[in-house]
Design a protein around this motif. Structure first.
Motif, PDB file in Angstrom:
ATOM      1  N   ALA A  76       1.585  -3.317  19.609  1.00  0.00           N
ATOM      2  CA  ALA A  76       1.939  -2.645  18.363  1.00  0.00           C
ATOM      3  C   ALA A  76       0.722  -2.143  17.599  1.00  0.00           C
ATOM      4  O   ALA A  76       0.701  -1.006  17.109  1.00  0.00           O
ATOM      5  N   ASP A  77      -0.312  -2.971  17.490  1.00  0.00           N
ATOM      6  CA  ASP A  77      -1.504  -2.565  16.732  1.00  0.00           C
ATOM      7  C   ASP A  77      -2.180  -1.367  17.383  1.00  0.00           C
ATOM      8  O   ASP A  77      -2.627  -0.435  16.691  1.00  0.00           O
ATOM      9  N   HIS A  78      -2.259  -1.378  18.713  1.00  0.00           N
ATOM     10  CA  HIS A  78      -2.860  -0.253  19.431  1.00  0.00           C
ATOM     11  C   HIS A  78      -2.047   1.018  19.201  1.00  0.00           C
ATOM     12  O   HIS A  78      -2.600   2.095  18.956  1.00  0.00           O
ATOM     13  N   ALA A  79      -0.726   0.875  19.251  1.00  0.00           N
ATOM     14  CA  ALA A  79       0.143   2.036  19.054  1.00  0.00           C
ATOM     15  C   ALA A  79      -0.040   2.630  17.662  1.00  0.00           C
ATOM     16  O   ALA A  79      -0.112   3.849  17.500  1.00  0.00           O
ATOM     17  N   VAL A  80      -0.142   1.780  16.649  1.00  0.00           N
ATOM     18  CA  VAL A  80      -0.344   2.266  15.280  1.00  0.00           C
ATOM     19  C   VAL A  80      -1.681   2.991  15.171  1.00  0.00           C
ATOM     20  O   VAL A  80      -1.785   4.035  14.518  1.00  0.00           O
ATOM     21  N   ASP A  81      -2.719   2.450  15.826  1.00  0.00           N
ATOM     22  CA  ASP A  81      -4.024   3.112  15.806  1.00  0.00           C
ATOM     23  C   ASP A  81      -3.949   4.510  16.420  1.00  0.00           C
ATOM     24  O   ASP A  81      -4.549   5.468  15.906  1.00  0.00           O
ATOM     25  N   VAL A  82      -3.194   4.638  17.503  1.00  0.00           N
ATOM     26  CA  VAL A  82      -3.062   5.941  18.163  1.00  0.00           C
ATOM     27  C   VAL A  82      -2.292   6.916  17.280  1.00  0.00           C
ATOM     28  O   VAL A  82      -2.658   8.090  17.145  1.00  0.00           O
ATOM     29  N   LEU A  83      -1.225   6.437  16.659  1.00  0.00           N
ATOM     30  CA  LEU A  83      -0.355   7.310  15.872  1.00  0.00           C
ATOM     31  C   LEU A  83      -0.969   7.721  14.544  1.00  0.00           C
ATOM     32  O   LEU A  83      -0.578   8.739  13.960  1.00  0.00           O
ATOM     33  N   GLY A  84      -1.905   6.949  14.013  1.00  0.00           N
ATOM     34  CA  GLY A  84      -2.591   7.346  12.790  1.00  0.00           C
ATOM     35  C   GLY A  84      -2.079   6.625  11.551  1.00  0.00           C
ATOM     36  O   GLY A  84      -1.173   5.788  11.608  1.00  0.00           O
ATOM     37  N   ASP A  85      -2.678   6.968  10.409  1.00  0.00           N
ATOM     38  CA  ASP A  85      -2.421   6.202   9.189  1.00  0.00           C
ATOM     39  C   ASP A  85      -1.046   6.433   8.583  1.00  0.00           C
ATOM     40  O   ASP A  85      -0.692   5.788   7.589  1.00  0.00           O
ATOM     41  N   ARG A  86      -0.260   7.333   9.141  1.00  0.00           N
ATOM     42  CA  ARG A  86       1.109   7.526   8.654  1.00  0.00           C
ATOM     43  C   ARG A  86       2.115   6.738   9.478  1.00  0.00           C
ATOM     44  O   ARG A  86       3.325   6.899   9.334  1.00  0.00           O
ATOM     45  N   ALA A  87       1.624   5.856  10.343  1.00  0.00           N
ATOM     46  CA  ALA A  87       2.487   5.018  11.173  1.00  0.00           C
ATOM     47  C   ALA A  87       2.334   3.558  10.760  1.00  0.00           C
ATOM     48  O   ALA A  87       1.240   3.107  10.396  1.00  0.00           O
ATOM     49  N   HIS A  88       3.440   2.826  10.805  1.00  0.00           N
ATOM     50  CA  HIS A  88       3.452   1.434  10.387  1.00  0.00           C
ATOM     51  C   HIS A  88       4.439   0.654  11.247  1.00  0.00           C
ATOM     52  O   HIS A  88       5.473   1.184  11.659  1.00  0.00           O
ATOM     53  N   VAL A  89       4.140  -0.624  11.490  1.00  0.00           N
ATOM     54  CA  VAL A  89       5.144  -1.508  12.066  1.00  0.00           C
ATOM     55  C   VAL A  89       6.179  -1.758  10.979  1.00  0.00           C
ATOM     56  O   VAL A  89       5.841  -2.208   9.880  1.00  0.00           O
ATOM     57  N   ILE A  90       7.439  -1.442  11.268  1.00  0.00           N
ATOM     58  CA  ILE A  90       8.488  -1.558  10.243  1.00  0.00           C
ATOM     59  C   ILE A  90       9.523  -2.616  10.577  1.00  0.00           C
ATOM     60  O   ILE A  90      10.410  -2.900   9.759  1.00  0.00           O
ATOM     61  N   GLY A  91       9.440  -3.224  11.763  1.00  0.00           N
ATOM     62  CA  GLY A  91      10.417  -4.244  12.113  1.00  0.00           C
ATOM     63  C   GLY A  91      10.341  -4.615  13.573  1.00  0.00           C
ATOM     64  O   GLY A  91       9.338  -4.356  14.245  1.00  0.00           O
ATOM     65  N   GLU A  92      11.432  -5.206  14.070  1.00  0.00           N
ATOM     66  CA  GLU A  92      11.457  -5.667  15.455  1.00  0.00           C
ATOM     67  C   GLU A  92      12.860  -5.580  16.042  1.00  0.00           C
ATOM     68  O   GLU A  92      13.849  -5.428  15.320  1.00  0.00           O
ATOM     69  N   VAL A  93      12.906  -5.698  17.357  1.00  0.00           N
ATOM     70  CA  VAL A  93      14.162  -5.681  18.093  1.00  0.00           C
ATOM     71  C   VAL A  93      14.767  -7.086  18.065  1.00  0.00           C
ATOM     72  O   VAL A  93      14.064  -8.083  18.250  1.00  0.00           O
ATOM     73  N   THR A  94      16.083  -7.157  17.814  1.00  0.00           N
ATOM     74  CA  THR A  94      16.780  -8.435  17.737  1.00  0.00           C
ATOM     75  C   THR A  94      17.882  -8.505  18.789  1.00  0.00           C
ATOM     76  O   THR A  94      18.145  -7.535  19.506  1.00  0.00           O
ATOM     77  N   ASP A  95      18.541  -9.662  18.838  1.00  0.00           N
ATOM     78  CA  ASP A  95      19.634  -9.841  19.801  1.00  0.00           C
ATOM     79  C   ASP A  95      21.003  -9.531  19.202  1.00  0.00           C
ATOM     80  O   ASP A  95      22.030  -9.782  19.829  1.00  0.00           O
ATOM     81  N   LYS A  96      21.040  -8.970  17.990  1.00  0.00           N
ATOM     82  CA  LYS A  96      22.309  -8.612  17.344  1.00  0.00           C
ATOM     83  C   LYS A  96      22.725  -7.227  17.817  1.00  0.00           C
ATOM     84  O   LYS A  96      22.322  -6.210  17.242  1.00  0.00           O
ATOM     85  N   ALA A  97      23.508  -7.186  18.852  1.00  0.00           N
ATOM     86  CA  ALA A  97      23.830  -5.931  19.541  1.00  0.00           C
ATOM     87  C   ALA A  97      24.411  -4.890  18.602  1.00  0.00           C
ATOM     88  O   ALA A  97      25.266  -5.182  17.762  1.00  0.00           O
TER      89      ALA A  97
END
Length: 338
Positions: A302-323
């Motif tokens: 995730a951190d690497h992906a945010v670095d690639v996408l730039g300062d307008r990208a943020h981790v906003i959440g995660e995948v859960t098991d609630k289908a």
């Protein structure tokens, strides 16, 4: 209270209408090697080791705001954006597009402005507008309507459909430029009917006019998303957050859900609409609320992906098991499930 259905758009009825239409077309898929079924952001047709991605979309009722402003130089950008952003969602690089302009009466000056926007959008997306069609339809179209169909290409071993999404993956959001090109029926009802503003009045609490705020072009995500795909980060899913808001994530993989509890503050225009009577659940069901595109990657990347996408990208959440659920912590602090 102001809702989308009160503005003349019934999301549930639209979904039923689409299902009825596509159910009649399912049998045609036998005529070529289709990789993705209906319901994804873009369709994929296998052509050997390469797949062709296709998507079609239009500008929608944002055109009515352009008409009110007598300004048509940005709607072409929206048209390009709505198509290419969907093509990205299967990992394809957009390549070319054809447009369809239906007019009540031909107007060379308006056409010139529309063409200016299409050219700007094509340059931003790095695609070619290779043709199109213009039709004069008095009695059917009022003023004009603008839509387009685009294609992109992806190696079949690099297709991204969402099937690789797993529990605990990180959801990364890329900030939108504003309202983009969906939900304008509700936005127009709020600003022009409920608040009784003109497009030339200032947006409450801002020095920007309502018309300029509503016409701000949809962001084109081609450059950052393709950079992410080419970076080596394992991208498990991609979603364009358009009409339906964050419910678009559910189009990727039915067996999982999403918890979005770190969303950035939405742009001022969204807060004004909520303050004007649109329920918070409706806001997140209709609008992008400040995030126009999502990438889903492994938690450790995730951190690497945010670095690639730039300062307008943020981790906003995660995948859960609630289908097939999206649980959101709204900017107001309220909890919402889509």
């Amino acid at each position: 209270m102001v809702t989308y259905s009160e503005s003349g758009v019934d999301i549930d009825l639209e979904e039923l209408t689409v299902r009825r239409l596509t159910s009649r077309l399912a049998g045609t898929l036998k005529h070529c090697d289709v990789i993705t079924g209906t319901g994804h952001f873009a369709a994929l047709v296998r052509m050997g080791d390469v797949a062709i991605a296709m998507s079609t979309d239009g500008v929608g009722s944002k055109i009515l705001v352009a008409e009110m402003m007598n300004r048509y130089d940005t709607v072409g950008i929206d048209c390009i954006a709505m198509v290419v952003n969907d093509i990205l969602c299967v990992g394809a690089r957009p390549a070319a597009l054809v447009d369809y302009l239906a007019v009540e009466h031909p107007d060379p000056e308006v056409a010139d402005e529309i063409g200016h926007g299409l050219a700007r959008g094509a340059d931003m997306a790095r695609i070619a507008v290779i043709g199109g069609e213009t039709a004069s339809l008095p009695g059917i179209v009022r003023n004009f309507d603008l839509a387009a169909t685009g294609i992109g290409f992806v190696d079949t071993d690099k297709i991204i459909t969402g099937e690789r999404i797993t529990l605990g993956d990180a959801v990364i959001g890329i900030e939108s430029s504003g309202i983009h090109s969906n939900g304008l029926s509700l936005a127009r009802k709020v600003f022009f009917e409920e608040l009784e503003l003109s497009p030339h009045d200032s947006l409450p609490g801002s020095d920007v006019t309502v018309g300029d705020a509503l016409l701000k072009p949809t962001r084109i995500y081609v450059e950052p998303v393709m950079e992410l795909i080419d970076s080596g980060v394992g991208v498990n899913g991609l979603a364009h957050i358009t009409g339906g808001g964050f419910s678009n994530l559910k189009r990727l993989k039915k067996e999982v859900g999403y918890r979005l509890d770190m969303l950035p503050e939405p742009q001022h225009i969204f807060r004004v609409m909520h303050d004007s009577g649109v329920p918070i659940e409706e806001m997140y069901r209709v609008f992008n609320m400040g995030v126009g595109f999502c990438a889903i990657v492994g938690k450790d990347e995730a951190d690497h992906a945010v670095d690639v996408l730039g300062d307008r990208a943020h981790v906003i959440g995660e995948v859960t098991d609630k289908a097939s659920s999206v649980d959101i912590t709204a900017y107001t602090g309220e909890s919402i499930r889509l």
